[in-house]
Design a protein around this motif. Structure first.
Motif, PDB file in Angstrom:
ATOM      1  N   ARG A 149       0.672  -1.114   0.018  1.00 58.84           N
ATOM      2  CA  ARG A 149      -0.137   0.092   0.324  1.00 58.84           C
ATOM      3  C   ARG A 149       0.962   1.265  -0.045  1.00 58.84           C
ATOM      4  N   LYS A 150       1.957   1.166   0.730  1.00 59.68           N
ATOM      5  CA  LYS A 150       2.849   2.455   0.789  1.00 59.68           C
ATOM      6  C   LYS A 150       3.550   2.749  -0.522  1.00 59.68           C
ATOM      7  N   MET A 151       3.843   1.418  -1.401  1.00 59.31           N
ATOM      8  CA  MET A 151       4.416   1.602  -2.694  1.00 59.31           C
ATOM      9  C   MET A 151       3.565   2.345  -3.534  1.00 59.31           C
ATOM     10  N   GLU A 152       2.184   1.908  -3.348  1.00 53.98           N
ATOM     11  CA  GLU A 152       1.196   2.179  -4.296  1.00 53.98           C
ATOM     12  C   GLU A 152       0.959   3.696  -4.099  1.00 53.98           C
ATOM     13  N   GLY A 153       1.135   4.171  -2.792  1.00 57.17           N
ATOM     14  CA  GLY A 153       0.899   5.549  -2.620  1.00 57.17           C
ATOM     15  C   GLY A 153       2.025   6.268  -3.211  1.00 57.17           C
ATOM     16  N   ASP A 154       3.268   5.982  -3.046  1.00 56.39           N
ATOM     17  CA  ASP A 154       4.338   6.714  -3.504  1.00 56.39           C
ATOM     18  C   ASP A 154       4.390   6.736  -5.023  1.00 56.39           C
ATOM     19  N   LYS A 157       2.062   9.233  -6.310  1.00 53.71           N
ATOM     20  CA  LYS A 157       2.844  10.519  -5.746  1.00 53.71           C
ATOM     21  C   LYS A 157       3.566  10.836  -6.947  1.00 53.71           C
ATOM     22  N   SER A 158       4.439   9.900  -7.616  1.00 56.05           N
ATOM     23  CA  SER A 158       5.303   9.996  -8.506  1.00 56.05           C
ATOM     24  C   SER A 158       4.637  10.146  -9.811  1.00 56.05           C
ATOM     25  N   GLN A 159       3.491   9.557 -10.177  1.00 60.77           N
ATOM     26  CA  GLN A 159       2.744   9.771 -11.266  1.00 60.77           C
ATOM     27  C   GLN A 159       2.290  11.189 -11.580  1.00 60.77           C
ATOM     28  N   LEU A 209       7.702   2.007  -9.533  1.00 58.54           N
ATOM     29  CA  LEU A 209       8.274   2.953  -8.719  1.00 58.54           C
ATOM     30  C   LEU A 209       9.545   3.171  -8.930  1.00 58.54           C
ATOM     31  N   HIS A 210      10.413   2.236  -9.099  1.00 61.01           N
ATOM     32  CA  HIS A 210      11.978   2.207  -9.376  1.00 61.01           C
ATOM     33  C   HIS A 210      12.184   3.210 -10.532  1.00 61.01           C
ATOM     34  N   VAL A 211      11.486   2.795 -11.701  1.00 61.65           N
ATOM     35  CA  VAL A 211      11.788   3.294 -12.970  1.00 61.65           C
ATOM     36  C   VAL A 211      11.277   4.617 -12.871  1.00 61.65           C
ATOM     37  N   LEU A 212      10.049   4.926 -12.505  1.00 66.77           N
ATOM     38  CA  LEU A 212       9.512   6.310 -12.525  1.00 66.77           C
ATOM     39  C   LEU A 212      10.438   7.221 -11.599  1.00 66.77           C
ATOM     40  N   TYR A 222      14.089  15.827  -9.875  1.00 67.41           N
ATOM     41  CA  TYR A 222      13.085  15.975  -8.827  1.00 67.41           C
ATOM     42  C   TYR A 222      13.195  14.448  -7.993  1.00 67.41           C
ATOM     43  N   CYS A 223      13.103  14.696  -6.680  1.00 69.89           N
ATOM     44  CA  CYS A 223      13.002  13.742  -5.630  1.00 69.89           C
ATOM     45  C   CYS A 223      11.600  13.692  -5.073  1.00 69.89           C
TER      46      CYS A 223
END
Length: 249
Positions: A149-154, A157-159, A209-212, A222-223
């Motif tokens: 769930r945390k990775m989905e939220g990150d 946010k990245s998208q 997440l890693h690729v984006l 941007y971080c």
């Protein structure tokens, strides 16, 4: 007994005293008890006890082989054993075992009870281990679910950040469809046309997440975890702790 007394009391024959009627009722009850006792079939234990008591009360005769051997050696009935003749002449007590089990039965019974207890302890231990394993698996699944769930939220946010930064640079089409947040309403025609093409669902959330995040750092400096847009790659590498959430913790 009370019923018989009532029946006797109902007898109104003249000249029969009350005491005599009561005695007849008592005698009748005793005779009935004796008849019931005689007709009752004795149990095996009661028969054994009667035969044993009868044998213990009777003295040994010449038909007994042990007593016959003692007589041949000079022993006389009633005489004490031993050279001095001062020992007891009768048995002081008789130890009777009502149990029909043989020698070693108590040890076998004790060993079986210990084995049964040991098997019960093993079952309890195995059940406890199974419960602990189930609890560990549940905690692991819960932890993995939280991390997912945390990775989905990150990722969302990245998208969102990628879409804003791309549009600031006049980029109307994302590099990959999943780089931007998907619109709420999608055309079913596009999905039918692209059935043979690999979809973004083939890529896991962690890989996306890693690729984006790598794309955001390389193209926009941007971080997502810092929430900061740096001036260039040198500024990013010197001021940003790392390229993952663990590096920022």
């Amino acid at each position: 007994y009370l019923l018989e007394l009532l029946l006797v009391r109902q007898d109104v024959r003249p000249g029969l005293p009350m005491v005599r009627r009561m005695k007849e009722a008592i005698q009748k009850e005793e005779k009935q008890k004796e008849a019931n006792e005689k007709n009752r079939q004795k149990s095996i234990k009661e028969e054994e006890k009667e035969r044993r008591d009868l044998v213990l009360k009777s003295a040994l005769g010449n038909e007994n082989k042990g007593f016959a051997l003692l007589q041949k050696m000079g022993y006389k009935s009633g005489q004490a054993l031993g050279k001095s003749g001062k020992h007891v002449t009768v048995c002081m007590y008789v130890l009777v075992f009502s149990c029909r089990s043989g020698l070693g039965h108590e040890e076998l019974k004790k060993r079986k009870a210990e084995e049964k207890l040991e098997n019960y302890r093993k079952k309890v231990h195995m059940r406890k281990q199974a419960n602990e394993q189930a609890a560990d698996q549940f905690r692991l699944r819960f932890k993995n679910k939280q991390e997912e769930r945390k990775m989905e939220g990150d990722l969302r946010k990245s998208q969102r950040a990628c879409q804003q930064l791309d549009m600031q640079k006049d980029i109307d089409v994302p590099k990959e469809p999943w780089y931007w947040l998907e619109p709420e309403e999608e055309d079913q025609k596009d999905q039918n046309d692209n059935e043979d093409e690999p979809t973004s669902s083939d890529i896991s959330v962690s890989e996306k997440l890693h690729v984006l995040t790598a794309y955001l750092r390389e193209h926009h400096f941007y971080c997502i975890w810092c929430g900061t847009t740096y001036e260039d790659s040198e500024d990013l590498s010197s001021n940003c702790p790392g390229d993952s959430a663990a590096d920022h913790d």
